[in-house]
Design an enzyme around this catalytic site. Structure first.
Site, PDB file in Angstrom:
ATOM      1  N   LYS A  67       0.494  -1.237   0.008  1.00 55.02           N
ATOM      2  CA  LYS A  67      -0.090  -0.015   0.230  1.00 55.02           C
ATOM      3  C   LYS A  67       1.227   1.269   0.011  1.00 55.02           C
ATOM      4  O   LYS A  67       2.178   1.266   0.152  1.00 55.02           O
ATOM      5  CB  LYS A  67      -0.919  -0.538   0.933  1.00 55.02           C
ATOM      6  CG  LYS A  67      -1.442  -1.320   1.083  1.00 55.02           C
ATOM      7  CD  LYS A  67      -3.145  -0.792  -0.078  1.00 55.02           C
ATOM      8  CE  LYS A  67      -3.651  -2.706  -0.328  1.00 55.02           C
ATOM      9  NZ  LYS A  67      -4.240  -3.739   0.745  1.00 55.02           N
TER      10      LYS A  67
HETATM   11  C1  LIG Z   1      -5.532  -4.251   1.191  1.00 55.41           C
HETATM   12  C2  LIG Z   1      -7.086  -4.104   1.546  1.00 55.41           C
HETATM   13  C3  LIG Z   1      -7.506  -4.426   2.379  1.00 55.41           C
HETATM   14  C4  LIG Z   1      -6.612  -5.315   3.054  1.00 55.41           C
HETATM   15  O1  LIG Z   1      -6.191  -4.305   4.162  1.00 55.41           O
HETATM   16  P1  LIG Z   1      -5.082  -5.412   5.365  1.00 55.41           P
HETATM   17  O2  LIG Z   1      -4.149  -4.062   6.027  1.00 55.41           O
HETATM   18  O3  LIG Z   1      -4.061  -5.925   4.175  1.00 55.41           O
HETATM   19  O4  LIG Z   1      -6.332  -6.039   5.889  1.00 55.41           O
HETATM   20  C5  LIG Z   1      -9.135  -4.218   2.072  1.00 55.41           C
HETATM   21  N1  LIG Z   1      -9.480  -3.510   1.218  1.00 55.41           N
HETATM   22  C6  LIG Z   1      -8.859  -3.499  -0.068  1.00 55.41           C
HETATM   23  C7  LIG Z   1      -9.433  -2.749  -0.974  1.00 55.41           C
HETATM   24  C8  LIG Z   1      -7.338  -3.887   0.053  1.00 55.41           C
HETATM   25  O5  LIG Z   1      -6.844  -3.802  -1.169  1.00 55.41           O
END
Ligand SMILES: *Cc1c(COP(=O)(O)O)cnc(C)c1O
Length: 390
Positions: free
Chosen positions: A188
């Site tokens: 991210k």
């Molecule tokens: C990555 C992601 C999540 C989950 O995030 P984590 O921090 O890995 O739990 C939820 N929703 C979307 C759209 C994502 O891309």
């Protein structure tokens, strides 16, 4: 030849000496768990999103943030929650884990975000919440979504996993609804390894979410064992183990300090892709809407076999053979067997998300990519599609 090129890992984080130094300092401090670095990270994140520190709570993932927000929203068991089929499974799983029932509303094929008209059509007497996902970092139509939520008295929980930097009409994504849930997963825009943040309108609800994220205890470890002396705690609810560690916040603090520099680098890559692919038969991301800021998390191209002469999955394989990692965001949720069995969903019921999910390819967009890496990606895409080098 391609096999000698280093592999470009999709979504590789950009980690610098600052992160290494802060992690080392955290290790040397002897305090690894939730403590002063998490508090600093919360303050820095709140300031970045123009909120007070009492409106954020750090957790150990966005999935945890979504789950805890759904619980803290206090909806009755089995209540319906409308979300998008073009999302990561975590969005839907969190709804189910909170004892609620997910209902899908198809996306707008232009923005790839949940279509407000489809939300309206999905509302029933049992609907209690909407979970919009700011897909790829492009903010959803929050004016229309909040109007629908107001008219039907619905809770709004924004999935901001892609949208740390996004704003809609000057207002940060995650600050429209009751809760906004952010991710600091390794791919991210801001990284803590695993990590997440809840942003909320109401400090009292954030306080409840924070407590739920640590067993339902009235005091966290820093406030029990920290330098102010031992304090008793009380368990007030049956909570979860979702707290962020100082060790994670140590990675996040320098990451957050570079969030704008990283966004600018991704913007430069994005613009280079836009210009280099303009003559190709692929679908490109829609340009950002006026008066919004796109988080620029994913650069997705659409590979329609009829137009491109190659199937999406063959394109993925050819990119991999060129030693370039790609992603698929996402096969629509109803493509997965679990949801078909649990809810009787079939992808055809949400045709826009189905088509996008079967055509989409995410190209590398990490701020750590060199200009040479970006040109390698461009050359590979053009060669695979049989276009002359640009
Ligand atoms: C990555 C992601 C999540 C989950 O995030 P984590 O921090 O890995 O739990 C939820 N929703 C979307 C759209 C994502 O891309």
């Amino acid at each position: 030849m391609a096999e000698h090129d280093p592999y470009i890992v999709f979504g590789a984080p950009s980690i610098g000496e600052e992160e290494i130094a802060e992690v080392t300092a955290c290790m040397r401090s002897g305090w690894l768990g939730t403590g002063p670095r998490v508090a600093r990270f919360e303050e820095a994140f709140a300031a970045y999103r123009q909120a007070g520190a009492d409106r954020v709570a750090a957790v150990n993932s966005c999935t945890a943030a979504l789950h805890v927000s759904m619980v803290a929203a206090g909806l009755e068991p089995g209540a319906e929650v409308i979300t998008t089929p073009l999302t990561f499974c975590a969005t839907v799983n969190a709804i189910e884990h909170a004892g609620l029932r997910p209902v899908l509303a198809d996306v707008d094929p232009h923005t790839q975000n949940i279509d407000p008209d489809a939300i309206k059509a999905a509302i029933t007497p049992r609907t209690r919440a909407i979970v919009p996902v700011h897909f790829a970092g492009r903010p959803c139509a929050m004016d229309r979504i909040m109007a629908i939520a107001c008219a039907h008295d619905l809770v709004v929980i924004e999935d901001c996993a892609h949208a740390i930097e996004s704003t809609f009409r000057g207002q940060p994504a995650g600050s429209f609804g009751d809760f906004g849930c952010f991710s600091f997963y390794v791919t991210k825009n801001v990284v803590t390894g695993e990590g997440g943040m809840i942003l909320g309108r109401d400090p009292a609800r954030i306080a409840r979410a924070r407590m739920l994220a640590l067993h339902g205890m009235s005091k966290d470890a820093w406030h029990r064992f920290g330098d102010a002396g031992y304090k008793h705690y009380q368990v007030l609810e049956c909570g979860f183990k979702y707290n962020m560690m100082d060790l994670q916040a140590a990675i996040g603090l320098p990451q957050l300090a570079r969030v704008e520099a990283h966004w600018l680098r991704r913007q430069a890559i994005w613009q280079r892709y836009d210009e280099a692919f303009a003559d190709l038969p692929v679908g490109l991301p829609a340009s950002p809407e006026a008066d919004t800021r796109h988080g620029l998390h994913l650069y997705t191209v659409m590979i329609d076999e009829a137009r491109c002469g190659i199937a999406r999955d063959a394109f993925l394989d050819a990119m991999n053979a060129s030693r370039i990692g790609t992603g698929v965001h996402y096969l629509s949720v109803p493509e997965h067997p679990y949801y078909q069995q649990r809810y009787g969903w079939l992808p055809e019921r949400w045709p826009q998300a189905m088509r996008l999910g079967r055509q989409t390819v995410s190209l590398p967009l990490s701020p750590g990519l060199s200009d040479g890496d970006v040109e390698r990606v461009i050359a590979a895409v053009r060669r695979i599609l049989g276009a002359p080098a640009s």
